[in-house]
Scaffold this motif. Structure first.
Motif, short mmCIF file in Angstrom:
data_model
loop_
_atom_site.label_atom_id
_atom_site.label_comp_id
_atom_site.label_asym_id
_atom_site.label_seq_id
_atom_site.Cartn_x
_atom_site.Cartn_y
_atom_site.Cartn_z
N TYR A 137 40.24 41.94 39.96
CA TYR A 137 41.48 42.57 39.51
C TYR A 137 41.77 42.12 38.09
N ALA A 150 39.34 43.13 34.74
CA ALA A 150 38.91 43.10 36.14
C ALA A 150 37.39 42.97 36.24
N VAL A 173 42.35 47.31 40.03
CA VAL A 173 41.35 46.67 40.88
C VAL A 173 40.03 47.41 40.68
#
Length: 189
Positions: free
Chosen positions: A57, A76, A47
């Motif tokens: 993410y 991400a 994340v």
């Protein structure tokens, strides 16, 4: 042929990356059975956020752990979403999200509450920059499903400005309704 004067070098990229905070949520070791035995690989769930309202993410797979983490981090950063925060610390309203068998309930909290959330959801809120939230996960405890359900809930979050624009109202009228008084009828009567 050195490019010292140009700002597009590696130093600029590192500076841009430094604005993001990343959290490793889960690493999964996977095995592929081949003629000579097993080949091991790794899958990483990461994340990434700027602690100012943007979060994303990513999932990366590779034969080595650092490479899987790098791929997940890049993924991400490409999938960032913006989440409106009230006073820069909590949600505007309670919201539910789901993915597969995983369900999450996110509730706005008063100042000083802190992040009351378990496992993967805590990583999302910390990288998002949220300081006060109460979250509950139900159903699946799979980190992938929990992260996706949390993102589903965060994408349903609306700011009062967005709701007012959608309803063709002023924010002050909307806020008045939320507090229990209808400002239009109060002005007329």
């Amino acid at each position: 042929m050195a490019r010292e004067g140009e700002g597009g070098g590696r130093g600029g990229r590192e500076e841009r990356d430094s604005e993001f905070v990343d959290r490793l949520v889960h690493i999964n070791r996977v095995a592929k059975v081949v003629k000579g035995g097993r080949r091991f690989g790794f899958a990483a769930l990461v994340v990434v956020g700027d602690q100012k309202g943007r979060v994303g993410y990513g999932h990366g797979k590779a034969r080595e752990v650092p490479e899987a983490i790098r791929k997940a981090t890049e993924s991400a950063k490409r999938a960032l979403i913006r989440v409106p925060l009230r006073e820069g610390r909590t949600l505007h309203h309670d919201v539910n999200g789901r993915h597969g068998a995983g369900r999450v309930v996110l509730r706005a909290a008063p100042a000083g509450t802190g992040i009351i959330a378990g496992g993967p959801m805590r990583a999302v809120f910390e990288t998002l920059g949220m300081h006060d939230v109460v979250a509950k996960s139900q159903g699946s405890s799979n980190p992938y499903n929990m992260i996706r359900a949390t993102f589903d809930a965060l994408q349903r979050e609306d700011s009062p400005r967005a709701v007012a624009a959608r309803r063709s109202l002023k924010v002050s009228v909307l806020q008045g309704r939320r507090l229990g008084g209808d400002t239009e009828t109060a002005a007329e009567g």
